[in-house]
Design a protein around this motif. Structure first.
Motif, PDB file in Angstrom:
ATOM      1  N   THR A 230       0.841  -1.199   0.000  1.00 10.73           N
ATOM      2  CA  THR A 230       0.000   0.000   0.000  1.00 10.73           C
ATOM      3  C   THR A 230       0.876   1.248   0.000  1.00 10.73           C
ATOM      4  O   THR A 230       2.108   1.171   0.061  1.00 10.73           O
ATOM      5  CB  THR A 230      -0.935   0.018   1.218  1.00 10.73           C
ATOM      6  N   GLN A 231       0.249   2.407   0.014  1.00  7.78           N
ATOM      7  CA  GLN A 231       0.980   3.661  -0.035  1.00  7.78           C
ATOM      8  C   GLN A 231       1.231   4.282   1.343  1.00  7.78           C
ATOM      9  O   GLN A 231       1.791   5.373   1.441  1.00  7.78           O
ATOM     10  CB  GLN A 231       0.228   4.664  -0.925  1.00  7.78           C
ATOM     11  N   ASP A 232       0.850   3.598   2.398  1.00  6.93           N
ATOM     12  CA  ASP A 232       1.092   4.083   3.759  1.00  6.93           C
ATOM     13  C   ASP A 232       1.688   2.957   4.587  1.00  6.93           C
ATOM     14  O   ASP A 232       1.467   1.773   4.297  1.00  6.93           O
ATOM     15  CB  ASP A 232      -0.212   4.548   4.417  1.00  6.93           C
ATOM     16  N   HIS A 233       2.435   3.332   5.624  1.00  9.59           N
ATOM     17  CA  HIS A 233       2.913   2.278   6.517  1.00  9.59           C
ATOM     18  C   HIS A 233       1.718   1.648   7.222  1.00  9.59           C
ATOM     19  O   HIS A 233       0.655   2.264   7.344  1.00  9.59           O
ATOM     20  CB  HIS A 233       3.912   2.843   7.535  1.00  9.59           C
ATOM     21  N   VAL A 234       1.908   0.423   7.663  1.00  9.87           N
ATOM     22  CA  VAL A 234       0.839  -0.275   8.355  1.00  9.87           C
ATOM     23  C   VAL A 234       1.394  -0.848   9.651  1.00  9.87           C
ATOM     24  O   VAL A 234       2.510  -1.366   9.698  1.00  9.87           O
ATOM     25  CB  VAL A 234       0.236  -1.405   7.478  1.00  9.87           C
ATOM     26  N   ASP A 235       0.634  -0.685  10.735  1.00  8.58           N
ATOM     27  CA  ASP A 235       0.991  -1.259  12.028  1.00  8.58           C
ATOM     28  C   ASP A 235       0.189  -2.538  12.230  1.00  8.58           C
ATOM     29  O   ASP A 235      -1.052  -2.519  12.183  1.00  8.58           O
ATOM     30  CB  ASP A 235       0.707  -0.271  13.164  1.00  8.58           C
ATOM     31  N   VAL A 236       0.900  -3.620  12.430  1.00  7.33           N
ATOM     32  CA  VAL A 236       0.278  -4.933  12.571  1.00  7.33           C
ATOM     33  C   VAL A 236       0.391  -5.377  14.026  1.00  7.33           C
ATOM     34  O   VAL A 236       1.494  -5.390  14.590  1.00  7.33           O
ATOM     35  CB  VAL A 236       0.968  -5.967  11.652  1.00  7.33           C
ATOM     36  N   THR A 237      -0.719  -5.725  14.648  1.00  6.10           N
ATOM     37  CA  THR A 237      -0.672  -6.271  16.000  1.00  6.10           C
ATOM     38  C   THR A 237      -0.528  -7.787  15.915  1.00  6.10           C
ATOM     39  O   THR A 237      -1.082  -8.434  15.022  1.00  6.10           O
ATOM     40  CB  THR A 237      -1.924  -5.914  16.810  1.00  6.10           C
ATOM     41  N   LEU A 238       0.225  -8.319  16.852  1.00  5.83           N
ATOM     42  CA  LEU A 238       0.583  -9.739  16.824  1.00  5.83           C
ATOM     43  C   LEU A 238       0.264 -10.358  18.179  1.00  5.83           C
ATOM     44  O   LEU A 238       0.693  -9.852  19.218  1.00  5.83           O
ATOM     45  CB  LEU A 238       2.070  -9.870  16.496  1.00  5.83           C
ATOM     46  N   ARG A 239      -0.473 -11.455  18.155  1.00  7.20           N
ATOM     47  CA  ARG A 239      -0.784 -12.215  19.370  1.00  7.20           C
ATOM     48  C   ARG A 239      -0.605 -13.703  19.086  1.00  7.20           C
ATOM     49  O   ARG A 239      -0.866 -14.168  17.979  1.00  7.20           O
ATOM     50  CB  ARG A 239      -2.232 -11.966  19.822  1.00  7.20           C
TER      51      ARG A 239
END
Length: 808
Positions: free
Chosen positions: A331-340
């Motif tokens: 995509t054109q923006d950074h993405v924050d991914v949560t991890l569990r």
């Protein structure tokens, strides 16, 4: 490469370049600062070869017609054109691509009327890139050139920044228009070329990184449809035009983490457009099946298709092992991914699993690497992983199985972001076999933490560094000569004042519990004023060693735990003579303190070196060992059978482009193969005179396998590879023990034969791969899963040999 292939390279070089005007530097005299020092091409002809009009044939840096330097930054070449002459262009012919040789990061150009005062004309590397980029990935010749100058002067200076080698065989200067002689000199006035070049080095390095990435993405745009290609190329052109406005000065805490700045982020956003056009999902997820975790990656690697990104980790109890998966953002923006985590013991953030964001950093050679492993941000019951637009992120997991019950555990890693939810299966198998708290293979790395500040060690990071090293099975700290001071002696060599033990006592307290203590004594041809070989010297040396052996015992330690290096990396007869002269009285003192040597003789003369005969522990350089012929290796391999203790060390750099698998991890496998008892790496604290996070600003070469700065310690793949290699050695030792025990229990002979084959043939096959990668370059093609495949076979074999261990 054969002569015909090299001739073809030279022909290509000639065909792709046409001199814009006559070469006015042909036969011109020049000065070199510093003097050339690369062993294989330095000779008297260096004084004339750069302007003789002759291009080098055969391998570039082994030919007399090449001029070469090692670990010299910058190299300054000043050509005397004989009179004030108009200058249209310059060319600089070199080679790179193999054996740890990289293209220069910058070649700053200056012109002046005298040899002390100049005007800056620009960077030849940047100017040349407008015509053609230096080829990457294989041995190549390249002519950095420009015809865009409009200057004049009697002297033309080139200041070359390259790491760790600088090579050149020909420099040409092209004549401009005579009318330019009456024009004012362009560019900034410079009185100190070296200082100016050093000040520019950060800007140059940032510009180089952006330029290389612009070129890489531009080349990949050729396969896109016209609409996407037009958009991407326009954006890259816009970024290209903005490079001239990069600042000269950068903040002191700058880190060379990709993307370096907003311009750099725009380059990767353009790459994301190409990924999307090629069909990539907004957030790609793939695993080790598609990309083995120790493999070299580039920032241009597109997301992989992977229907089964499962993380699989097989291990003993009480050890550390790694697994990983990958995220790619189209995509054109950074993405924050949560991890569990789900389905594993310990809830959504199990305490025995450490989550790291593998981080891209640039190097002084202009080779970006994904080696740093900072901890992922933990927020409550989840971790957060940031994935930048147009980049992929390796998510690195370190499992410490201490206290985990044996068994098979199947769970999943739940990923959530604005782009949706994904799931990565995780399978953890813990065998009911206990790995010891203290492995058998000893490990050290010239940390010199007896000093409050040395290399990259500071008062602010020293204690954290020591704790980190202990956690990575470093049990052989190194101290400087200050650890074992001499005291004072009279003219007859009798000790009159005993040494001050304060520094020693503080050091061993700091490293309480170490298996062995190593000291670089750095001796010479005298002890105080007493020359080696004299009676007073021999008495003083004995009393010195005797004093320290008694103090060691008083501290509750054994003298045999201490190893003393007298002369570092001896390779000449005079070095051997000094070692032998000291060894005579020290051995006669019979204290138990061991004499340790790291010989670097590159020929079979090593077999006759006095120094090896008088030392207890012999530690050859592993790279020299592999580059030598078989008889050389056989000599060292025979030493354990002759009562010597064999160990290995490595001292290559820059570290980030070295292969963590073959250079760091497999050194432990070589230790097993050849009977070595310890493994060392130069050097845990050597950052090259700066922060390991910013090689651009470092004064020297970075060697530390971790990411160290003045106040913090962060692990990296190279350091994790060292720890896993030490554990691999323990697997081999445990299997060997189990085979020995099984023979006494009448275990099926076939099982024993298979186990012995693992110990011999499988180990040899794995370490023989290093013969094909003598430079230990990370970007070399190699099966980096091989050690783990054998390791799991050993686990299964141990389960069969140990009767009380069920097969899992």
């Amino acid at each position: 490469m054969n002569t015909l292939a090299l001739a073809a390279l030279l022909a290509t070089l000639s065909q792709t370049f046409q001199a814009p005007s006559p070469n006015i530097a042909k036969g011109a005299p020049y000065t070199l600062q510093p003097a050339p020092n690369y062993t294989y091409c330095t000779e008297p002809g260096d004084a004339t070869q750069l302007t003789d009009g002759v291009l080098t044939m055969e391998h570039f840096w082994t030919q007399a017609s090449t001029v070469g330097w090692q670990n010299s930054r910058p190299v300054v070449i000043v050509i005397d054109l004989g009179a004030d002459k108009p200058i249209r262009g310059v060319s600089y012919t070199t080679a790179a691509g193999v054996a740890g040789v990289y293209w220069p990061g910058s070649i700053q150009l200056f012109a002046g009327d005298d040899a002390k005062h100049f005007h800056w004309l620009g960077d030849l590397v940047t100017l040349s890139a407008r015509k053609s980029a230096a080829p990457l990935g294989e041995y190549a010749l390249h002519r950095f050139c420009t015809d865009e100058l409009k200057a004049h002067g009697r002297y033309l200076a080139l200041a070359v920044l390259a790491e760790p080698f600088t090579f050149v065989d020909e420099i040409e200067v092209y004549e401009g228009d005579a009318a330019w002689l009456s024009s004012p000199m362009p560019g900034e006035a410079i009185d100190d070329v070296v200082a100016f070049t050093t000040r520019l080095s950060m800007r140059v390095a940032v510009q180089r990184r952006l330029q290389q990435d612009i070129d890489a993405v531009r080349s990949r745009a050729s396969g896109a449809n016209e609409s996407v290609r037009t958009t991407v190329l326009a954006e890259l052109d816009s970024v290209q035009n903005a490079l001239a406005d990069l600042p000269t000065d950068f903040p002191a805490d700058f880190k060379a983490i990709l993307p370096l700045n907003e311009l750099h982020a725009r380059v990767f956003r353009a790459q994301a457009q190409l990924w999307t056009a090629a069909g990539a999902t907004p957030l790609g997820v793939w695993g080790a099946n598609a990309q083995p975790i120790w493999n070299f990656r580039t920032p241009y690697d597109a997301p992989k298709a992977d229907d089964n990104p499962t993380v699989r980790i097989d291990m003993m109890q009480n050890e550390f092992r790694s697994g990983a998966f990958y995220l790619g953002n189209a995509t054109q923006d950074h993405v924050d991914v949560t991890l569990r985590f789900t389905g594993l013991p310990g809830g959504t953030t199990p305490s025995y699993i450490t989550v790291h964001e593998a981080t891209w950093t640039d190097t002084r050679m202009g080779v970006p690497v994904e080696a740093a492993l900072p901890l992922a941000l933990r927020d409550g019951d989840a971790y957060t992983i940031r994935v930048h637009s147009g980049l992929s992120r390796q998510v690195w997991l370190t499992v410490h199985s201490k206290g985990i019950e044996a068994g098979k555990y199947s769970g999943s890693i739940q990923l959530e972001s604005t782009l949706g939810a994904r799931e990565v299966p995780i399978e953890l198998t813990v065998y009911p076999i206990q790995s010891p708290d203290k492995p058998r293979l000893h490990c050290g790395g010239w940390d010199y933490t007896d000093q409050p500040a040395m290399y990259g060690v500071t008062p602010q990071n020293r204690e954290a560094l020591i704790a980190f090293l202990k956690d990575h099975f470093v049990d052989s700290p190194w101290g400087t000569s200050q650890v074992l001071p001499y005291g004072s002696f009279d003219a007859d060599g009798k000790m009159t004042t005993p040494p001050d033990t304060k520094h020693f006592d503080e050091w061993i307290a700091r490293w309480n519990g170490a298996s062995q203590y190593c000291v670089f004594a750095a001796v010479g041809e005298h002890l105080a004023s007493m020359p080696t070989g004299s009676a007073p010297f021999e008495r003083a040396a004995k009393e010195w060693f005797t004093f320290w052996s008694e103090h060691i015992r008083a501290a509750g330690l054994k003298p045999e735990q201490f190893a003393v290096l007298l002369v570092d990396e001896p390779y000449e007869p005079q070095h051997d003579a000094v070692i032998a002269a000291w060894a005579k009285p020290l051995r006669e003192a019979n204290t138990g303190i061991r004499l340790w040597i790291d010989p670097t003789h590159r020929t079979m003369a090593v077999t006759e070196a006095q120094s090896i005969a008088v030392c207890d522990a012999v530690c050859p350089n592993r790279q020299v060992f592999y580059q030598a012929e078989q008889p050389y290796r056989d000599f060292f391999a025979s030493l354990p059978g002759k009562g010597k203790r064999l160990e290995f060390y490595s001292c290559s750099g820059p570290v980030r482009v070295l292969d963590p698998y073959s250079y760091h991890r497999l050194q432990a496998w070589d230790c097993w193969r050849y009977g070595a008892k310890a493994s060392y790496f130069w050097a845990f604290g050597d950052t090259g005179g700066g922060s390991a996070w910013n090689e651009y600003a470092a004064k020297g070469t970075c060697f530390t396998p971790l990411f160290l700065d003045a106040t913090s310690v962060t692990t990296g793949k190279h350091m994790e590879a060292i720890r896993e290699g030490i554990e691999d050695y323990e697997y081999l030792a445990m299997l060997n023990d189990a085979v020995t025990a099984a023979k006494d229990k009448n275990v099926d002979a076939t099982i024993i034969e298979n186990a012995q084959a693992l110990l011999k043939d499988a180990v040899a096959n794995i370490t023989d791969a290093c013969v094909n990668n003598k430079g230990f370059d990370w970007n070399e093609t190699m099966d980096r899963n091989a050690a783990d495949v054998v390791r799991v076979k050993i686990l299964e074999m141990l389960a069969r040999l140990l009767n009380d261990v069920p097969k899992l």
